[in-house]
Motif scaffolding. Structure first.
Motif, mmCIF file in Angstrom:
data_model
loop_
_atom_site.group_PDB
_atom_site.id
_atom_site.type_symbol
_atom_site.label_atom_id
_atom_site.label_comp_id
_atom_site.label_asym_id
_atom_site.label_seq_id
_atom_site.Cartn_x
_atom_site.Cartn_y
_atom_site.Cartn_z
ATOM 1 N N SER A 1 0.830 -1.205 0.000
ATOM 2 C CA SER A 1 0.000 0.000 0.000
ATOM 3 C C SER A 1 0.861 1.249 0.000
ATOM 4 C CB SER A 1 -0.903 0.023 1.236
ATOM 5 O OG SER A 1 -1.789 -1.076 1.256
ATOM 6 N N ARG B 1 0.087 5.774 0.254
ATOM 7 C CA ARG B 1 -0.870 6.864 0.355
ATOM 8 C C ARG B 1 -0.250 8.111 -0.265
ATOM 9 N NH1 ARG B 1 -2.849 10.540 5.385
ATOM 10 N NH2 ARG B 1 -5.065 10.749 4.854
ATOM 11 N N ARG C 1 -9.734 -0.971 -4.789
ATOM 12 C CA ARG C 1 -8.361 -0.968 -4.271
ATOM 13 C C ARG C 1 -7.899 0.432 -3.867
ATOM 14 N NH1 ARG C 1 -4.228 -2.217 -7.494
ATOM 15 N NH2 ARG C 1 -5.249 -1.517 -9.433
ATOM 16 N N GLN D 1 -5.428 6.763 -1.305
ATOM 17 C CA GLN D 1 -4.988 5.558 -0.615
ATOM 18 C C GLN D 1 -5.008 4.411 -1.611
ATOM 19 O OE1 GLN D 1 -3.949 5.074 2.653
ATOM 20 N NE2 GLN D 1 -3.442 3.010 1.942
ATOM 21 N N ASN E 1 -4.257 0.468 -2.153
ATOM 22 C CA ASN E 1 -4.045 -0.840 -1.529
ATOM 23 C C ASN E 1 -3.959 -1.921 -2.596
ATOM 24 O OD1 ASN E 1 -4.309 0.386 1.030
ATOM 25 N ND2 ASN E 1 -6.525 0.078 1.014
ATOM 26 N N SER E 2 -3.457 -3.077 -2.203
ATOM 27 C CA SER E 2 -3.339 -4.227 -3.113
ATOM 28 C C SER E 2 -2.690 -3.814 -4.428
ATOM 29 C CB SER E 2 -4.719 -4.838 -3.372
ATOM 30 O OG SER E 2 -5.331 -5.239 -2.162
ATOM 31 N N LEU E 3 -1.598 -3.103 -4.326
ATOM 32 C CA LEU E 3 -0.945 -2.577 -5.518
ATOM 33 C C LEU E 3 -0.423 -3.685 -6.422
ATOM 34 C CD1 LEU E 3 0.789 0.470 -3.878
ATOM 35 C CD2 LEU E 3 -0.708 0.583 -5.878
#
Length: 115
Positions: free
Chosen positions: A17, A19, A66, A81, A83-85
């Motif tokens: 993740s 940000r 995501r 934000q 996530n789960s890149l």
């Protein structure tokens, strides 16, 4: 004039993740839509996420579920934000501010996702 400064990019492993933050300054009155775009090497810049002054949001299909865009009006900040890149998320990410007849861009922040 509006100045936009992005931060928070970096190198992360797949599944991780990050940000991103975008700080806006200057004459921000009249700016009613904030967006995040990205541009991968050899590809066109694409819209990733949008947030309006009323906090309505929209996302590209490739990031739905995501990524989350949000804003802090008191701090005049916009966030992304992520996530789960995935490796395919690797790109330079740009903050964009738009009002009636005006549009502004930040300098971009690099996001690299390793497999």
């Amino acid at each position: 004039q509006v100045q936009l400064v992005e931060s928070g990019g970096g190198l992360v492993e797949a599944g991780g993740s990050l940000r991103l933050s975008c700080a806006a300054s200057g004459i921000i009155f009249g700016i009613n839509v904030m967006r995040w775009y990205r541009q991968a090497p050899g590809k066109q810049r694409e819209l990733v996420a949008t947030i309006t002054s009323g906090s309505s949001t929209a996302y590209a299909d490739s990031v739905k579920g995501r990524f989350t865009i949000s804003r802090d009006n008191a701090k005049v900040m916009v966030y992304l934000q992520m996530n789960s890149l995935k490796p395919e998320d690797t790109a330079v990410y740009y903050c964009n501010a738009a009002g009636v007849g005006s549009q502004y861009w930040g300098q971009g922040t690099q996001v690299t996702v390793s497999s």
